[in-house]
Structure formats: structure tokens, C-alpha cells
Design a protein around this motif. Structure first.
Motif, PDB file in Angstrom:
ATOM      1  N   SER A  15       0.824  -1.212   0.000  1.00 27.20           N
ATOM      2  CA  SER A  15       0.000   0.000   0.000  1.00 27.20           C
ATOM      3  C   SER A  15       0.853   1.254   0.000  1.00 27.20           C
ATOM      4  O   SER A  15       0.517   2.259  -0.652  1.00 27.20           O
ATOM      5  CB  SER A  15      -0.930  -0.010   1.225  1.00 27.20           C
ATOM      6  OG  SER A  15      -1.913  -1.011   1.107  1.00 27.20           O
ATOM      7  N   LEU A  16       1.979   1.208   0.713  1.00 25.26           N
ATOM      8  CA  LEU A  16       2.871   2.367   0.774  1.00 25.26           C
ATOM      9  C   LEU A  16       3.457   2.675  -0.603  1.00 25.26           C
ATOM     10  O   LEU A  16       3.476   3.827  -1.051  1.00 25.26           O
ATOM     11  CB  LEU A  16       3.992   2.102   1.781  1.00 25.26           C
ATOM     12  CG  LEU A  16       4.852   3.309   2.193  1.00 25.26           C
ATOM     13  CD1 LEU A  16       4.030   4.296   2.993  1.00 25.26           C
ATOM     14  CD2 LEU A  16       6.061   2.841   2.996  1.00 25.26           C
ATOM     15  N   LEU A  17       3.928   1.629  -1.303  1.00 21.17           N
ATOM     16  CA  LEU A  17       4.479   1.827  -2.648  1.00 21.17           C
ATOM     17  C   LEU A  17       3.414   2.324  -3.618  1.00 21.17           C
ATOM     18  O   LEU A  17       3.673   3.170  -4.478  1.00 21.17           O
ATOM     19  CB  LEU A  17       5.080   0.513  -3.162  1.00 21.17           C
ATOM     20  CG  LEU A  17       6.423   0.099  -2.571  1.00 21.17           C
ATOM     21  CD1 LEU A  17       6.791  -1.304  -3.035  1.00 21.17           C
ATOM     22  CD2 LEU A  17       7.517   1.082  -2.988  1.00 21.17           C
ATOM     23  N   ALA A  18       2.204   1.779  -3.488  1.00 22.13           N
ATOM     24  CA  ALA A  18       1.111   2.192  -4.375  1.00 22.13           C
ATOM     25  C   ALA A  18       0.844   3.680  -4.238  1.00 22.13           C
ATOM     26  O   ALA A  18       0.689   4.398  -5.234  1.00 22.13           O
ATOM     27  CB  ALA A  18      -0.147   1.392  -4.062  1.00 22.13           C
ATOM     28  N   GLU A  19       0.788   4.165  -3.001  1.00 22.28           N
ATOM     29  CA  GLU A  19       0.532   5.587  -2.795  1.00 22.28           C
ATOM     30  C   GLU A  19       1.703   6.428  -3.306  1.00 22.28           C
ATOM     31  O   GLU A  19       1.504   7.505  -3.875  1.00 22.28           O
ATOM     32  CB  GLU A  19       0.259   5.857  -1.317  1.00 22.28           C
ATOM     33  CG  GLU A  19      -1.055   5.247  -0.829  1.00 22.28           C
ATOM     34  CD  GLU A  19      -1.510   5.801   0.512  1.00 22.28           C
ATOM     35  OE1 GLU A  19      -0.908   6.774   0.990  1.00 22.28           O
ATOM     36  OE2 GLU A  19      -2.473   5.242   1.070  1.00 22.28           O
ATOM     37  N   ALA A  20       2.928   5.940  -3.110  1.00 20.52           N
ATOM     38  CA  ALA A  20       4.099   6.673  -3.585  1.00 20.52           C
ATOM     39  C   ALA A  20       4.101   6.761  -5.111  1.00 20.52           C
ATOM     40  O   ALA A  20       4.573   7.750  -5.692  1.00 20.52           O
ATOM     41  CB  ALA A  20       5.373   5.994  -3.102  1.00 20.52           C
ATOM     42  N   ARG A  21       3.541   5.745  -5.766  1.00 23.20           N
ATOM     43  CA  ARG A  21       3.510   5.715  -7.236  1.00 23.20           C
ATOM     44  C   ARG A  21       2.282   6.425  -7.799  1.00 23.20           C
ATOM     45  O   ARG A  21       2.088   6.469  -9.007  1.00 23.20           O
ATOM     46  CB  ARG A  21       3.533   4.263  -7.718  1.00 23.20           C
ATOM     47  CG  ARG A  21       4.841   3.550  -7.408  1.00 23.20           C
ATOM     48  CD  ARG A  21       4.771   2.061  -7.742  1.00 23.20           C
ATOM     49  NE  ARG A  21       6.059   1.414  -7.480  1.00 23.20           N
ATOM     50  CZ  ARG A  21       6.312   0.123  -7.696  1.00 23.20           C
ATOM     51  NH1 ARG A  21       5.357  -0.662  -8.191  1.00 23.20           N
ATOM     52  NH2 ARG A  21       7.492  -0.377  -7.432  1.00 23.20           N
ATOM     53  N   GLY A  22       1.452   6.956  -6.930  1.00 21.31           N
ATOM     54  CA  GLY A  22       0.262   7.645  -7.397  1.00 21.31           C
ATOM     55  C   GLY A  22      -0.857   6.714  -7.795  1.00 21.31           C
ATOM     56  O   GLY A  22      -1.785   7.108  -8.500  1.00 21.31           O
ATOM     57  N   HIS A  23      -0.802   5.451  -7.340  1.00 21.57           N
ATOM     58  CA  HIS A  23      -1.844   4.481  -7.644  1.00 21.57           C
ATOM     59  C   HIS A  23      -2.928   4.548  -6.568  1.00 21.57           C
ATOM     60  O   HIS A  23      -2.638   4.846  -5.408  1.00 21.57           O
ATOM     61  CB  HIS A  23      -1.264   3.059  -7.697  1.00 21.57           C
ATOM     62  CG  HIS A  23      -0.202   2.886  -8.745  1.00 21.57           C
ATOM     63  ND1 HIS A  23       0.631   1.789  -8.793  1.00 21.57           N
ATOM     64  CD2 HIS A  23       0.173   3.688  -9.779  1.00 21.57           C
ATOM     65  CE1 HIS A  23       1.460   1.908  -9.818  1.00 21.57           C
ATOM     66  NE2 HIS A  23       1.206   3.061 -10.421  1.00 21.57           N
TER      67      HIS A  23
END
Length: 489
Positions: A60-68
Motif C-alpha cells: 500500500s505504501l508503494l502504491a501511494e508513492a507511485r500515485g496508484h
């Protein structure tokens, strides 16, 4: 079409379910640093360990960082780690928990929520309420009973923990309904840059836009590369699938329209109108004080809370007669009275005081019509003159017994024909609210005096009325503003 992925720890976790190219492992997601960067990407995070520093958390953290757009997001995961946080957000559903009457004499019970739905039908409403506040693919809820049922625990579950065949089948069916894009590819269709939800209520008696106007918005969006999709109250759980929200239903604070706006804003979506605008516009008490404080011309106004004759006489002395009384959250001329004497004033106050602690009282300004200036992003867009119903003092006359409303005539004009004083007052009022889409009601007396009556956060746009002068260009301008804001993000 937007990208859509289900992320699992290992691909074997998905073994009980139908294979799909959109199901990827956590390691595959980590390696995909450029997933459809030109489109919105949505992630369903089914990873196991969602504790801090676990794979589920990092997904979830990576998704938010990627704008997903990801379900669950980091905020949900953090809230679910602390009982004090998630119980605080569920205070308003405590009443529905207290009313639960499950069979048997158990003092503790557990049920599971799959994307907002549950196998246990008696918990369906509760499951939906919990999922609206804590959107996660699979939740397990534990309730305990002392005097009544209360929440004991909420936790996320992984696919590995769903072993019962009935639950696996239910999850697959629920996931298919949640987004059929995962399973069934649509036929070849136009490629859209953005997906925007348009919230409407087909059963609303006096909606902000009629069917043809809604169709015109959809056509305008299509020309701009925006897929404008009509949704309803039941689609709350799907809101994160979209890039923007356009509310075309009468708004109110204690209403699902406000919850939709809040949710959309929290998801980082472009939303019109935004929750702040709804808050500021729908309460006439707040709005009247805001306009007065900032020296926007308005009718003489008082806030009344007492119904005794002395207090009301003082109001009459200041405002004169007749006096217009309004409840704070009325719309389309509902919840309004005109009092011509003390007895009528006292009678109206007693009626309105049953629903509101404060009542707005204003001097009555007679005019043959009200100006309505449509303002978008603090620029005038359209203008109408709404005439009073014949033999009546308002532009609407409601017949509650027949559930109908009579309306006066109208005249639509270009904004450059609006008197400068009316236009300036409307724009000054809007700047205090925000940069959304507003309809400002203004009166102009025969002596030239101008008074802003109210600012509407969800202005009426009906075919052959507000669009009489601009035609399809009116709808195009609104959707172009959506496009501008979407691209700014």
C-alpha cells in the motif's frame, strides 16, 4: 481503460480462483516501476502481513508513492492497528450495532466482510458501514455483548485465511461485482483519459439537472476524453475506482452526498462540489454570517432562537414587516415562511424551532424576479432571471399534498447583460466559499439596491433553461474545468 491489479504475496495464494493476468505477486509489483503511467492505476492489496514493515503494508505504501489508488490505503492500515482509532470512527454506527439481535445466547460472534458484503445477511448494513470507513478487501469483525452488542475487534485477513469453499466462492462473486474489469474485458471502445463519477438520484423530485442535461454533461465529457459515469447512493464503495466526482444530487450535510464528497476528497479525487463548499453553502445561518462579516450586500438579517413576543417584537422593529423566516438547510424554497404580523411570526417560529435551534430571519425584499448567476472557478458562466410564481412571493410554490411544485417563468441571458452591481456581488460572495461551481441568488430592488440571498453549491442546470443561451457550450465549460483540475493533479 484504467489499469487494475490484484497483488498477492505469492501467485499460489490465488490458486482457488480463476486465473487472470491482472493478478500479480508482491515481487512483480515491486519490479513494475512504470505501470501504465498515462492512466489511472488501481490496486487491490491482498498481501498477508499488513503490519508496519510487512509486505502488505509496503504494498500500500508503494502504491501511494507511485500515485496508484489502493485498497486498503495506508491511512486505513494505520487506523486498524489501534482500537482507539477505529472505534472512534465507528461511533456513528454504534446504534446499529446495539440493535443487532442474532440468534442464540452467545456473548461473542465474528463475521467477515468481503469488499463491503458478508455472507451473514443480518450483518449486511453493519458490514457496509464498516467497509465505507475502512475499505479493505477482507475484514474480520468481532462483536461482544454485555448489555448490548459492541465492537471488540477489526482486522484485515489474507487470501490464505479464506479456506471455506463457500467463502471463496462468495469472495470471487463479490470481487467480480466490485469491478468486472478484472474478469471481463469490455468490447472495443473509445479510450478515455479519465473516469469521473456523476452522483445522481433518479427518484429525486426536484433534481439539480434533468435527464437531458445529464446526457449533455456525458456528451461534453466524451469530447474531452472523460468517461462520465452515472452512479447512485449504493455505489459508495466503488468511489475509489474513479478520478473525479461530480455531484448532481441535492446536497446536505447530514446526507450521503456530503459523505461522498468527503470520501472523494480523502481519496485525492477532483470533486465538485467539494465538502467545504457544501458545508458553507447548505447552512444558511453560517452563510448569512459569513456574508455579513465580509460586507457582502445582503438583506437585513437576524438569527432568532426565542419565540417569546418581546424577542419577536424587537426583530420586527429592526427588520420591518413582512419578515422571511428560513430553516438553515432548506432547499428549493422549502422550509421558508413569510410573516406579515406578530401572530404569524410567532406561529412560524414555533414550527421552525422544532427542527432547528436557530432560525434565519430576513427583511422581505419584493422583486418580480431573482437573479441567478452561475459561477465556475470564480468566473461568471451563465445568468438567469427566475420570475415569481403568479400570486406568490417565491419562484417555487410547493403543494405537499400532490408532491408537486409550481414555478414561475425564466429568462436566460449572457453574463455581459447582467447589471454590474449584481455580478460583482455574486462574485464577491463566491470568493468566500471557494473555487467550485455555484449558483448565486441575488435580488435587485427598483432603487438599484443589490442583496445576495444565498449561494448554492449545487446549482440547477436543466436543459432549455440555464443552457438556453450557451447551449452545449455550458456543459463543455463545466467538464473542461474538470479536465483542467485532473491534469493539474
Amino acid at each position: 481503460m484504467s489499469g487494475y491489479y490484484v497483488v498477492v504475496d505469492e501467485l499460489d495464494d490465488w490458486a482457488p480462483y480463476f486465473p487472470s493476468r491482472e493478478v500479480i505477486s508482491f515481487d512483480q509489483y515491486m519490479a513494475k516501476t512504470e505501470i501504465q503511467t498515462d492512466q489511472t492505476v488501481r490496486i487491490l492489496n491482498f498481501c498477508r502481513n499488513k503490519r508496519a514493515l510487512g509486505r502488505g503494508y509496503y504494498c500500500s505504501l508503494l502504491a501511494e508513492a507511485r500515485g496508484h489508488k489502493v485498497i486498503p490505503n495506508i491511512s486505513v492500515l494505520n487506523d486498524l492497528r489501534r482500537k482507539k482509532l477505529y472505534t472512534l470512527k465507528l461511533e456513528d454506527v454504534a446504534k446499529s450495532m446495539a440493535k443487532l439481535k442474532p440468534a442464540g445466547d452467545q456473548t461473542q460472534l465474528t463475521f467477515r466482510i468481503f469488499l463491503g458484503e458478508t455472507l451473514e445477511t443480518e450483518f449486511a448494513d453493519l458490514a457496509k458501514s464498516i467497509f465505507e470507513r475502512f475499505s479493505a478487501p477482507i475484514l474480520e469483525v468481532t462483536l461482544e455483548k454485555e448489555q448490548s452488542w459492541s465492537l471488540d475487534k477489526i482486522q484485515t485477513l489474507s487470501l490464505k485465511e479464506i479456506t471455506a469453499e463457500a467463502e471463496q466462492e462468495f469472495l470471487a462473486n463479490t470481487l467480480e461485482k466490485f469491478s468486472n474489469r478484472l474478469w471481463r474485458k469490455p468490447k472495443t471502445r473509445k479510450h478515455y483519459r479519465y473516469d469521473v463519477a456523476m452522483l445522481v438520484n433518479p427518484e429525486e423530485q426536484m433534481p439539480p439537472s434533468d435527464k437531458k442535461a445529464l446526457s449533455n454533461f456525458i456528451k461534453a465529457g466524451d469530447k474531452l476524453g472523460i468517461n462520465l459515469e452515472v452512479i447512485g447512493k449504493k455505489d459508495y464503495v466503488r468511489l475509489a475506482e474513479y478520478d473525479g466526482l461530480f455531484i448532481r444530487e441535492t446536497t446536505s450535510i447530514d446526507h450521503h452526498t456530503y459523505r461522498f464528497a468527503k470520501k472523494a476528497e480523502a481519496e485525492g479525487m477532483v470533486v465538485m462540489d467539494d465538502p467545504t463548499s457544501i458545508l458553507r453553502c447548505t447552512n444558511k445561518v453560517y452563510l448569512a454570517d459569513l456574508l455579513r462579516t465580509n460586507k457582502v450586500p445582503t438583506p437585513k438579517t437576524l438569527l432568532l432562537s426565542q419565540t417569546d413576543k418581546k424577542s419577536l417584537q424587537e426583530a420586527m422593529d429592526y427588520l420591518g414587516l413582512p419578515i422571511v423566516l428560513k430553516i438553515p438547510d432548506g432547499a428549493f424554497s422549502r422550509g421558508m415562511y413569510k410573516a406579515n404580523n406578530l401572530d404569524e411570526l410567532q406561529d412560524a417560529m414555533k414550527k421552525l424551532s422544532k427542527t432547528s435551534a436557530l432560525v434565519l430571519a430576513q427583511e422581505f425584499l419584493y422583486t418580480e424576479y431573482d437573479w441567478r448567476v452561475g459561477v465556475l472557478n470564480n468566473k461568471p458562466l451563465y445568468a438567469c432571471r427566475y420570475f415569481m410564481v403568479k400570486g406568490h412571493w417565491q419562484i417555487y410554490r410547493h403543494d405537499d399534498s400532490k408532491k408537486t411544485a409550481a414555478t414561475g417563468g425564466f429568462e436566460t441571458l449572457p453574463t455581459y447583460e447582467v447589471p454590474q452591481a449584481v455580478l460583482e456581488a455574486a462574485l464577491k460572495a463566491c470568493r468566500l466559499i471557494g473555487d467550485g461551481f455555484y449558483g448565486v441568488d441575488v435580488k435587485q430592488a427598483t432603487d438599484g439596491r443589490v442583496a445576495v440571498i444565498e449561494v448554492n453549491d449545487n446549482p440547477s442546470i436543466d436543459s432549455a433553461v440555464e443552457d438556453k443561451f450557451l447551449g452545449q457550450a455550458l456543459y463543455y465549460e463545466v467538464m473542461a474545468e474538470f479536465l483542467r483540475r485532473l491534469e493539474l493533479q
